[in-house]
Design a protein around this motif. Structure first.
Motif: not given
Length: 267
Positions: A176-181
């Motif tokens: 769910n945090n991949i978008a931050n990359y």
């Protein structure tokens, strides 16, 4: 071929592979007896006469015996052996020439099929600059030439994105945090030129210790700074040397003292 430290080792390695596939148990003994003679034959000043003499004189009985045994086994078993040799341009320069001579003059046996993979531009440079040999020499050896096209930009971008996303999740990041990359990943996509570079990047930037710092360090920040170090070490050194201008949450530690202790002392 780049894994072999000497010409002897490469000859022994190739022949051992073939003989073992054919079930010839005494391969190592036979090869050791003939490998040095093969080199002498291939690198004689009068190469054609030398090779011809090599197979006809008494001193070459072992090699001729090996060739006959190989031919008989290949013909009787009707077994095709496909030998894939890749990244030829990365091998030692002398081993490159030896490899092609082996295939052309000695290991040109029935049912042996060679798939030779190399960067043509790099190999041409090596032939001209280091080996002083006409590149057209290969036309006598290579029967079918297949050019592998460069990967399409869109396909490359999708592959890089997919691999990095999966690697990040594998090493501990929440999907769910991949978008931050996204910003970092876009930069990586612009920098990666081929699949080999992608593999090198993932192996260098992401590793087992990446997962160990989860909860201690911000994984995205760690990934970003390691990416900077990989692609631009000078920029990384500049950031490290001036880290007080980049650090926020742990700024007090970078300055060499704990601000809380300073405030207590002042009060």
């Amino acid at each position: 071929p780049w894994v072999y430290s000497s010409q002897d080792a490469m000859i022994q390695g190739m022949l051992t592979c073939i003989l073992n596939k054919l079930g010839i148990d005494d391969a190592e003994r036979l090869i050791k007896e003939t490998s040095s003679s093969i080199i002498k034959a291939l690198y004689s000043d009068d190469k054609a006469n030398s090779i011809s003499a090599f197979f006809s004189n008494g001193g070459s009985n072992n090699l001729e015996s090996i060739r006959k045994r190989l031919e008989c086994c290949l013909l009787s078993q009707q077994k095709n052996i496909v030998i894939i040799i890749d990244n030829i341009e990365r091998a030692d320069k002398e081993n490159i020439l030896l490899l092609f001579k082996l295939i052309a003059a000695i290991l040109n046996l029935p049912h042996l099929i060679y798939i030779l993979s190399y960067d043509e531009n790099e190999l041409k440079k090596i032939f001209k600059r280091d080996l002083h040999t006409n590149y057209n020499f290969l036309k006598k050896i290579i029967q079918v030439e297949i050019t592998v096209p460069d990967i399409e930009e869109r396909s490359k971008d999708a592959l890089v994105r997919s691999c990095i996303n999966k690697a990040l999740i594998f090493y501990g990041e929440d999907k769910n945090n991949i978008a931050n990359y996204e910003i970092t990943i876009k930069t990586i996509i612009d920098k990666i030129v081929d699949i080999r570079e992608l593999i090198r990047f993932v192996n260098s930037v992401l590793s087992d210790n990446f997962a160990f710092v989860k909860g201690v360090l911000n994984l995205h920040d760690l990934f970003a700074i390691k990416t900077i170090k990989y692609f631009n070490n000078d920029l990384y050194d500049s950031i490290y040397g001036n880290r007080e201008f980049y650090i926020s949450a742990h700024r007090e530690y970078s300055l060499g003292f704990h601000l809380e202790a300073l405030f207590i002392h002042e009060t």
